[in-house]
Write a protein that holds these residues in place. Structure first.
Motif, PDB file in Angstrom:
ATOM      1  N   ALA A   3       0.820  -1.228   0.000  1.00  0.00           N
ATOM      2  CA  ALA A   3       0.000   0.000   0.000  1.00  0.00           C
ATOM      3  C   ALA A   3       0.850   1.273   0.000  1.00  0.00           C
ATOM      4  N   GLY A  33       2.277   3.901  -2.123  1.00  0.00           N
ATOM      5  CA  GLY A  33       2.291   4.515  -3.444  1.00  0.00           C
ATOM      6  C   GLY A  33       0.982   5.185  -3.761  1.00  0.00           C
ATOM      7  N   SER A  34       0.965   5.917  -4.867  1.00  0.00           N
ATOM      8  CA  SER A  34      -0.223   6.684  -5.263  1.00  0.00           C
ATOM      9  C   SER A  34      -0.590   6.418  -6.711  1.00  0.00           C
ATOM     10  N   SER A  55      -3.049   3.726  -3.219  1.00  0.00           N
ATOM     11  CA  SER A  55      -2.628   2.384  -3.552  1.00  0.00           C
ATOM     12  C   SER A  55      -3.777   1.436  -3.921  1.00  0.00           C
ATOM     13  N   THR A  81      -4.346   4.871   4.053  1.00  0.00           N
ATOM     14  CA  THR A  81      -3.383   5.236   5.086  1.00  0.00           C
ATOM     15  C   THR A  81      -3.057   6.720   4.981  1.00  0.00           C
ATOM     16  N   GLY A  82      -2.991   7.196   3.726  1.00  0.00           N
ATOM     17  CA  GLY A  82      -2.741   8.624   3.479  1.00  0.00           C
ATOM     18  C   GLY A  82      -3.574   9.137   2.316  1.00  0.00           C
ATOM     19  N   GLY A  83      -4.522   8.339   1.855  1.00  0.00           N
ATOM     20  CA  GLY A  83      -5.361   8.761   0.731  1.00  0.00           C
ATOM     21  C   GLY A  83      -5.706   7.644  -0.234  1.00  0.00           C
ATOM     22  N   SER A  84      -5.288   6.434   0.097  1.00  0.00           N
ATOM     23  CA  SER A  84      -5.346   5.325  -0.861  1.00  0.00           C
ATOM     24  C   SER A  84      -6.732   4.831  -1.257  1.00  0.00           C
ATOM     25  N   PHE A 120       0.348  -1.473   7.278  1.00  0.00           N
ATOM     26  CA  PHE A 120       1.343  -0.557   6.713  1.00  0.00           C
ATOM     27  C   PHE A 120       1.712   0.413   7.832  1.00  0.00           C
ATOM     28  N   TYR A 142       3.814  13.057   7.748  1.00  0.00           N
ATOM     29  CA  TYR A 142       3.379  11.703   7.360  1.00  0.00           C
ATOM     30  C   TYR A 142       4.563  10.854   6.914  1.00  0.00           C
ATOM     31  N   TYR A 143       5.486  11.449   6.151  1.00  0.00           N
ATOM     32  CA  TYR A 143       6.611  10.661   5.632  1.00  0.00           C
ATOM     33  C   TYR A 143       7.708  10.429   6.659  1.00  0.00           C
ATOM     34  N   ARG A 155      11.077   3.187   2.219  1.00  0.00           N
ATOM     35  CA  ARG A 155      10.304   3.494   3.428  1.00  0.00           C
ATOM     36  C   ARG A 155      10.948   2.862   4.666  1.00  0.00           C
ATOM     37  N   ASP A 171      -0.629  13.393  -2.307  1.00  0.00           N
ATOM     38  CA  ASP A 171      -1.514  13.115  -1.173  1.00  0.00           C
ATOM     39  C   ASP A 171      -1.648  14.298  -0.223  1.00  0.00           C
TER      40      ASP A 171
HETATM   41  N1  GLN Z   1       0.287   7.392  -1.193  1.00  0.00           N
HETATM   42  C1  GLN Z   1       0.512   7.351   0.219  1.00  0.00           C
HETATM   43  C2  GLN Z   1       1.733   6.522   0.511  1.00  0.00           C
HETATM   44  O1  GLN Z   1       2.361   6.155  -0.395  1.00  0.00           O
HETATM   45  C3  GLN Z   1      -0.700   6.786   0.906  1.00  0.00           C
HETATM   46  C4  GLN Z   1      -0.863   5.356   0.679  1.00  0.00           C
HETATM   47  C5  GLN Z   1      -2.038   4.768   1.400  1.00  0.00           C
HETATM   48  O2  GLN Z   1      -2.975   5.469   1.789  1.00  0.00           O
HETATM   49  N2  GLN Z   1      -1.972   3.481   1.630  1.00  0.00           N
HETATM   50  O3  GLN Z   1       2.067   6.243   1.613  1.00  0.00           O
END
Ligand code: GLN
Length: 445
Positions: A101, A103-104, A127, A148-151, A179, A282-283, A331, A397
């Motif tokens: 999960a 990625g965007s 994702s 998780t962040g917009g997936s 994740f 977030y990152y 990551r 995101d």
């Molecule tokens: N695109 C964000 C990331 O890569 C969110 C991914 C998500 O929500 N799983 O972490």
């Protein structure tokens, strides 16, 4: 069910939305329902659906888009999966996704890119790109994604469908491959707002296997859905319409705001000043949690085992080197660095403080407003292979991450087109107030 699978397989030659089909179980389940007869009080009975491949399905490949889990067949169903089954839905297959999960765009999957059915040269987002693409292509009426962040919301926006990330704790995470555990949440992706509410009804609620699942009462999310928005107070955070957001996207969301005014809502500009730090924080936090969650894939407890190793150390290193893709490795390195002694205060602790600031901003706005309205994404779907630099990808995101930071429910709803590609608008609600989101989304639809 047979027809749905046939149709999905045909579409998949172009879009690659599925990692695997589960034909045998699906047909068996359908035959059982045929025997019993469709339950007239249950609208989900016999409906073909799809599940993101990070949700455990008993005896059925659950890869999380990774080589690491390319032969993993779980011994249990996850709670959301089980609840979908209990509701009578029939899972026809597991959908493609960014690896673990992360990625965007669904381009980090080990199983190839998924294409956007609106334009095969474009990404479906990620994702949960496979789930979104499968729904948009008409393979299934509903799919589950994770956010998780917009997936859920970003791919919903890119595919012109409805995607809900519920309040953190609304849906059990038991059986969702972790994740970033303090953000992860499962939610429905559907063609219509009402379908979405029906599916959320089915998967919500306290689960003894997940102590972060909430025992708050689960209302019937369809109950007030047609009450309209008269008297509702909607906030437009000015920071979500700034630099980097396409003119067409802004225009579509501002015209949605006008439509809400015409329907009797008050729409006013507000400020969420700390949201702009969301991506940076977030990152730090998400990779930190990920680096810990992904420790279990060592070739012994879980995951791909290298055939090249000559001793234990090599077994760990080679299994992980071979099993994980580049983005996942990036990551893990970011996360272990941020958590390491000597850097923790400068990175993780700072990011956690930023998170609190973002939460406080939302709390302030929600004292006076029922909902927050923003674009879901700065742009419409971008090209496959277009974003090669991870930072550019991460910026996608910027508008969805703040809701995860604060655990708030957020939904993307189709709000128009730009150059024949769908635009999504995001509605963010108070904690556990998905109902108001559905009400406003239904009125708009
Ligand atoms: N695109 C964000 C990331 O890569 C969110 C991914 C998500 O929500 N799983 O972490």
């Amino acid at each position: 069910t047979k027809q749905a699978i046939e149709n999905a397989k045909k579409n998949d030659k172009n879009i690659n939305a599925f990692i695997s089909f589960d034909e045998e179980n699906a047909i068996k389940q359908a035959q059982e329902i045929d025997k019993k007869g469709i339950d007239p009080d249950n609208v989900l009975s016999g409906i073909p659906v799809a599940l993101k491949d990070n949700m455990l399905t008993k005896g059925v490949l659950t890869s999380a888009g990774s080589k690491m889990l390319s032969n993993f067949k779980p011994v249990i169903d996850g709670t959301a999966v089980e609840k979908m089954k209990e509701a009578g839905t029939i899972n026809i297959g597991k959908t493609n996704m960014d690896e673990f999960a992360m990625g965007s765009s669904t381009e980090t999957s080990y199983y190839g890119d998924t294409k956007n059915p609106w334009n095969l040269d474009k990404v479906p987002g990620g994702s949960s790109g496979g789930s979104a693409s499968a729904v948009a292509a008409g393979d299934v009426l509903a799919a589950l994604g994770s956010d998780t962040g917009g997936s859920i919301r970003q791919p919903a926006a890119f595919n012109g469908i409805v995607g809900m990330k519920p309040t953190y704790g609304r849906v059990s995470r038991w059986g969702l491959i972790a994740f970033a555990s303090s953000f992860d949440q499962i939610g429905p992706m559907t063609r219509t707002v009402k379908d979405n509410a029906v599916v959320l009804n089915a998967i919500s609620g306290k689960d003894e296997h997940d102590m972060t699942s909430s025992d708050k009462e689960v209302p019937d999310f369809t109950a007030n859905i047609d009450k309209g928005v008269k008297g509702m107070k909607i906030a437009l955070p000015k920071e979500y319409f700034g630099e980097g957001v396409d003119e067409d996207v802004k225009k579509a969301i501002l015209s949605a705001a006008d439509k809400y005014r015409e329907m009797g809502a008050t729409v006013e500009e507000v400020s969420l000043p700390n949201s702009k730090y969301g991506v940076a924080a977030y990152y730090i936090i998400a990779p930190s949690e990920a680096s810990s969650n992904l420790q279990r894939y060592d070739g012994i407890r879980f995951g791909h085992r290298s055939k090249e190793a000559k001793n234990l150390e090599e077994l760990y290193v080679k299994s992980r080197s071979e099993g994980f893709g580049d983005e996942v490795k990036r990551r893990i390195m970011l996360g272990t660095y941020s958590l390491s002694a000597g850097f923790f205060d400068a990175y993780f602790k700072k990011a956690a403080e930023v998170r609190t600031k973002i939460i406080e901003d939302f709390q302030k706005v929600f004292k006076d407003y029922d909902l927050i309205l923003t674009p879901t994404t700065p742009t419409t779907a971008f090209g496959i292979n277009e974003k090669k630099d991870p930072l550019t990808m991460y910026m996608n995101d910027v508008l969805t991450i703040p809701a995860n930071m604060a655990g708030l429910p957020g939904m993307s709803v189709p709000a128009g087109f730009s150059n024949d590609l769908p635009i999504g608008m995001q509605l963010i609600g108070k904690p556990f107030d998905e109902q108001t989101i559905y009400q406003a989304a239904y009125a708009f639809e």
